[in-house]
Design a protein around this motif. Structure first.
Motif, mmCIF file in Angstrom:
data_model
loop_
_atom_site.group_PDB
_atom_site.id
_atom_site.type_symbol
_atom_site.label_atom_id
_atom_site.label_comp_id
_atom_site.label_asym_id
_atom_site.label_seq_id
_atom_site.Cartn_x
_atom_site.Cartn_y
_atom_site.Cartn_z
ATOM 1 N N SER A 126 -3.942 0.109 8.773
ATOM 2 C CA SER A 126 -2.531 -0.203 9.022
ATOM 3 C C SER A 126 -1.611 0.637 8.155
ATOM 4 O O SER A 126 -0.465 0.892 8.528
ATOM 5 C CB SER A 126 -2.264 -1.692 8.803
ATOM 6 O OG SER A 126 -2.245 -2.027 7.429
ATOM 7 N N HIS A 127 -2.103 1.083 7.005
ATOM 8 C CA HIS A 127 -1.272 1.930 6.138
ATOM 9 C C HIS A 127 -0.913 3.239 6.840
ATOM 10 O O HIS A 127 0.131 3.819 6.572
ATOM 11 C CB HIS A 127 -2.005 2.229 4.828
ATOM 12 C CG HIS A 127 -1.262 3.196 3.950
ATOM 13 N ND1 HIS A 127 -0.136 2.838 3.238
ATOM 14 C CD2 HIS A 127 -1.460 4.508 3.689
ATOM 15 C CE1 HIS A 127 0.313 3.887 2.568
ATOM 16 N NE2 HIS A 127 -0.472 4.911 2.832
ATOM 17 N N ASP B 218 -11.691 -6.748 6.825
ATOM 18 C CA ASP B 218 -10.270 -6.978 6.567
ATOM 19 C C ASP B 218 -9.672 -5.827 5.770
ATOM 20 O O ASP B 218 -8.552 -5.370 6.049
ATOM 21 C CB ASP B 218 -10.090 -8.302 5.819
ATOM 22 C CG ASP B 218 -8.636 -8.748 5.782
ATOM 23 O OD1 ASP B 218 -7.913 -8.499 6.763
ATOM 24 O OD2 ASP B 218 -8.223 -9.340 4.769
ATOM 25 N N SER C 229 0.861 -1.179 0.000
ATOM 26 C CA SER C 229 0.000 0.000 0.000
ATOM 27 C C SER C 229 0.898 1.231 0.000
ATOM 28 O O SER C 229 2.012 1.192 0.510
ATOM 29 C CB SER C 229 -0.924 0.005 1.221
ATOM 30 O OG SER C 229 -0.196 0.099 2.422
ATOM 31 N N LYS D 145 -6.587 -3.321 6.909
ATOM 32 C CA LYS D 145 -5.408 -3.115 6.065
ATOM 33 C C LYS D 145 -5.232 -1.636 5.720
ATOM 34 O O LYS D 145 -4.111 -1.130 5.640
ATOM 35 C CB LYS D 145 -5.511 -3.974 4.805
ATOM 36 C CG LYS D 145 -5.291 -5.456 5.057
ATOM 37 C CD LYS D 145 -5.514 -6.289 3.821
ATOM 38 C CE LYS D 145 -5.058 -7.724 4.009
ATOM 39 N NZ LYS D 145 -5.594 -8.387 5.184
#
Length: 258
Positions: free
Chosen positions: A176-177, A169, A46, A173
């Motif tokens: 989390s970036h 999910d 990402s 994600k």
């Protein structure tokens, strides 16, 4: 350009680039061409929207890896096509929402809703002759609420991905970036990067700064629920303790990390 593992928050690679920010694109392309920089176990990449480039995304897909790529307003043709496709599909395959009451984003309540779109009868979510394999279209709706005035601000962003998973999910994600932004914050505030201008060997200084920050982060990862003699094991306290405790500093170098 720093290449960061978002799970450990550790920088494991660098690419030199000139001042012109557009060179981030060529620097990342060079990183993909290097042997042994990334493992063969499959990655999820990402990055900021500047890296949502045809060659980069297709290269990731051809290597059997995954990507989540943000699309911004300056990529008008692609963004409009995503919006039109979502409008045609109408109903998301899956959705997930989370409300953060911790007063983040400028001391405001934040609610995010992630919606995933694709057709169950097709292998791809949207055809585009520039991109190999767009399997998911993702719409993120963000609502900011002022706790005092109750005034609300609404924002919508769009992403594409070459794989499918649940909306929850995807949410995790995408969140989390933002650890990349945390790393930039540590560079600016903890390492005072902007205050230390290196006119000679700036690339070497950048590597040394990342090396020091990695040591702080690794120790924090292993001891974040513990206390130092001077207080909680925060990143700032770890750095401060290093200034006057040589034994503690030696621990950062000598301890084994998994």
């Amino acid at each position: 350009m720093n290449i960061l593992d978002k799970d450990t928050k550790i920088v494991f690679g660098h690419k030199f680039m000139a001042k012109n920010k557009a060179n981030e694109i060529s620097a990342l392309k060079q990183a993909f061409d290097e042997d042994n920089l990334f493992s063969d176990e499959g990655q999820i990449f990402s990055f900021d929207a500047i890296q949502t480039q045809t060659e980069i995304l297709n290269n990731i897909d051809n290597n059997g890896d995954k990507y989540i790529a943000k699309v911004k307003g300056n990529q008008k043709e692609l963004k409009n096509k995503i919006i039109e496709t979502i409008d045609d599909l109408k109903t998301p395959i899956d959705s997930y929402s989370f409300e953060d009451l911790g007063l983040s984003c400028g001391k405001k309540y934040v609610k995010r809703e992630v919606e995933v779109f694709y057709s169950k009868s097709m292998d791809i979510a949207m055809y585009d002759d520039r991109f190999n394999n767009i399997k998911s279209l993702i719409r993120v709706k963000k609502t900011l609420t002022d706790p005092k005035t109750k005034e609300q601000t609404f924002m919508t962003s769009y992403l594409i991905a070459n794989f499918r998973t649940t909306a929850e999910d995807f949410y995790n994600k995408i969140i989390s970036h933002w650890r990349v932004e945390t790393y930039h914050y540590h560079l600016d505030m903890l390492m005072e990067e902007d205050e230390h201008i290196a006119y000679k060997e700036p690339f070497s200084i950048a590597i040394l700064r990342s090396f020091a920050l990695n040591l702080f982060q690794l120790f924090h990862n292993a001891h974040k629920d513990k206390k130092l003699p001077t207080g909680k094991a925060t990143m700032a306290e770890i750095k401060r303790t290093c200034k006057y405790d040589d034994y503690f500093t030696a621990q950062l170098f000598e301890q084994e990390y998994v």
